[in-house]
Design an enzyme around this catalytic site. Structure first.
Site, mmCIF file in Angstrom:
data_model
loop_
_atom_site.group_PDB
_atom_site.id
_atom_site.type_symbol
_atom_site.label_atom_id
_atom_site.label_comp_id
_atom_site.label_asym_id
_atom_site.label_seq_id
_atom_site.Cartn_x
_atom_site.Cartn_y
_atom_site.Cartn_z
ATOM 1 N N CYS A 1 0.843 -1.191 0.000
ATOM 2 C CA CYS A 1 0.000 0.000 0.000
ATOM 3 C C CYS A 1 0.883 1.247 0.000
ATOM 4 C CB CYS A 1 -0.874 -0.046 1.251
ATOM 5 S SG CYS A 1 -1.751 1.447 1.656
ATOM 6 N N PRO A 2 0.685 2.271 -0.771
ATOM 7 C CA PRO A 2 -0.390 2.512 -1.732
ATOM 8 C C PRO A 2 0.042 2.302 -3.176
ATOM 9 C CG PRO A 2 0.732 4.561 -1.321
ATOM 10 C CD PRO A 2 1.555 3.457 -0.681
#
Lengths: 335, 81
Positions: B16-17
């Site tokens: 993430c991200p």
């Protein structure tokens, strides 16, 4: 033994909320800047606005004593910034990385490993020289203002430094946060499993129970993560007894695992790019180094320390966000 | 769903991200009407990517479950206008 049971119970509840609410401080901070999205940030801020009132209330009743972290301007600025960068590289803050371990993210396993190892090295091992080098900047005080709420020797707070009753500052601070939370526009996420208000409200009883149960079993502090990983590492390498915080971290991982399994969200996630492991290994190292130098991570400092009005935690918290924004910009912001 | 996919990005296992950012970068390089296929295995990505795509004016054609905690998201570039 009681400490372990209480820590485990706290961790199980905490892990469940972290997993269900996808509470990651890394994305909360980053999304403010990168996505202009304040959903998670508001959830966390709402919880803190309530903690600001609940912690002194518990101290007033004599259930706990506030014990804000020491102030160390160098450690908290430098360590805070390093920690902030680390959470972007590791793909999660201290708590985010911990609950993702239970969700089966193999990159988080690597990050948690280097985080635990580095934090232990700085606190008790070969990198302890760093902590010693900055120790002369550490400030602790014997509060003369609102002394009934505090442990005898604590880090300075806005109340002890300004000599204004703790309650007055806590109420003003809390009111400001409430105004921000309810007075400004919140990003909508209709597909989220938990609303931001539910996340914020659920976090408060866990923080309160955690602080109380940890206090009465001898650890004078609330929720934390870094000390827990250090405790687990020391148990494994030196046979030391697990402490409250170590049991809490284990509880988070177990609850996140069960919660993810129940929601059909558990999976061994392996990235295509091997370099992702290198990135999260470096990120975890930054988390460990930063948290140890700043005397706490996003949970110990930001989530538990700021609601006690700790000046050191406030400085660390601001630097967490700045470090996070800097690294987010470096990696993802420039298009 | 059976559509002609112009570009596929495989974000399974990514940190993430990265999935969100890669998706954004991908649709910026594509023309209106083209279809982007995104493979993800993280529940949050399955929630955030379609929401961000709609916000940016693209049309989410489908979110298909392709396995345990695995999804295929189809986005039509500029399809919302």
């Amino acid at each position: 033994m009681e400490a372990i049971i209480f820590g485990l119970i706290t961790g199980l509840a905490f892990g469940w909320i972290l997993q269900r609410g996808r509470v990651c401080f890394n994305s909360a901070f980053r999304d403010l800047y990168l996505m202009k999205d304040n959903f998670l940030f508001k959830a966390i801020t709402l919880a803190m606005a309530i903690e600001l009132l609940v912690f002194p209330l518990m101290a007033q009743f004599g259930w706990i004593k506030l014990n804000p972290k020491p102030l160390n301007i160098v450690g908290q600025i430098v360590g805070g910034f390093i920690f902030g960068m680390g959470m972007v590289l590791a793909g999660g803050c201290a708590s985010g990385t911990t609950y993702r371990v239970g969700e089966g993210n193999t990159t988080s396993w690597v990050a948690a490993f280097t985080y635990a190892l580095t934090a232990t090295a700085v606190k008790h091992g070969g990198l302890n020289g760093l902590l010693k080098a900055i120790s002369r900047f550490t400030v602790k005080v014997s509060p003369t203002t609102s002394a009934n709420l505090y442990d005898p020797k604590v880090g300075p707070t806005l109340a002890t430094a300004l000599h204004i009753n703790h309650w007055i500052i806590a109420i003003i601070f809390s009111a400001l946060l409430f105004w921000y939370v309810f007075g400004t526009k919140t990003t909508k996420r209709p597909d989220a499993k938990m609303s931001w208000k539910a996340i914020g409200l659920w976090l408060v009883p866990v923080a309160a129970f955690g602080f109380w149960s940890s206090y009465i079993t001898g650890r004078h502090y609330g929720l934390g993560i870094t000390g827990g990983w250090v405790s687990i590492t020391q148990m494994y390498t030196q046979g030391k007894m697990l402490n409250w915080e170590g049991a809490e971290v284990l509880g988070i991982i177990i609850a996140a695992f069960i919660s993810a399994l129940a929601a059909k969200e558990f999976k061994f996630r392996v990235p295509k790019r091997g370099v992702a492991y290198l990135q999260t290994a470096i990120g975890g190292t930054f988390l460990g180094l930063g948290a140890a130098l700043a005397f706490g991570c996003n949970i110990g400092n930001y989530f538990t320390g700021i609601p006690q009005l700790g000046i050191g935690s406030l400085i660390a918290g601001v630097c967490f966000i700045l470090g996070n924004w800097f690294m987010s910009w470096l990696l993802y912001g420039r298009s | 769903m059976d559509v002609k996919v112009t570009k596929t990005i495989d974000e399974r296992g990514e940190v993430c991200p990265v999935p969100d950012v890669d998706t954004k970068r991908a649709w910026k390089s594509m023309k209106s009407g083209e279809v982007l296929e995104v493979l993800v295995d993280y529940p949050l990505s399955k929630e955030r990517i379609p929401a961000n795509a709609e916000k940016a004016g693209h049309k989410v054609l489908a979110i298909e479950e392709t396995g345990p905690s695995e999804w295929r998201i189809l986005i039509q570039i500029g399809g919302k206008e």
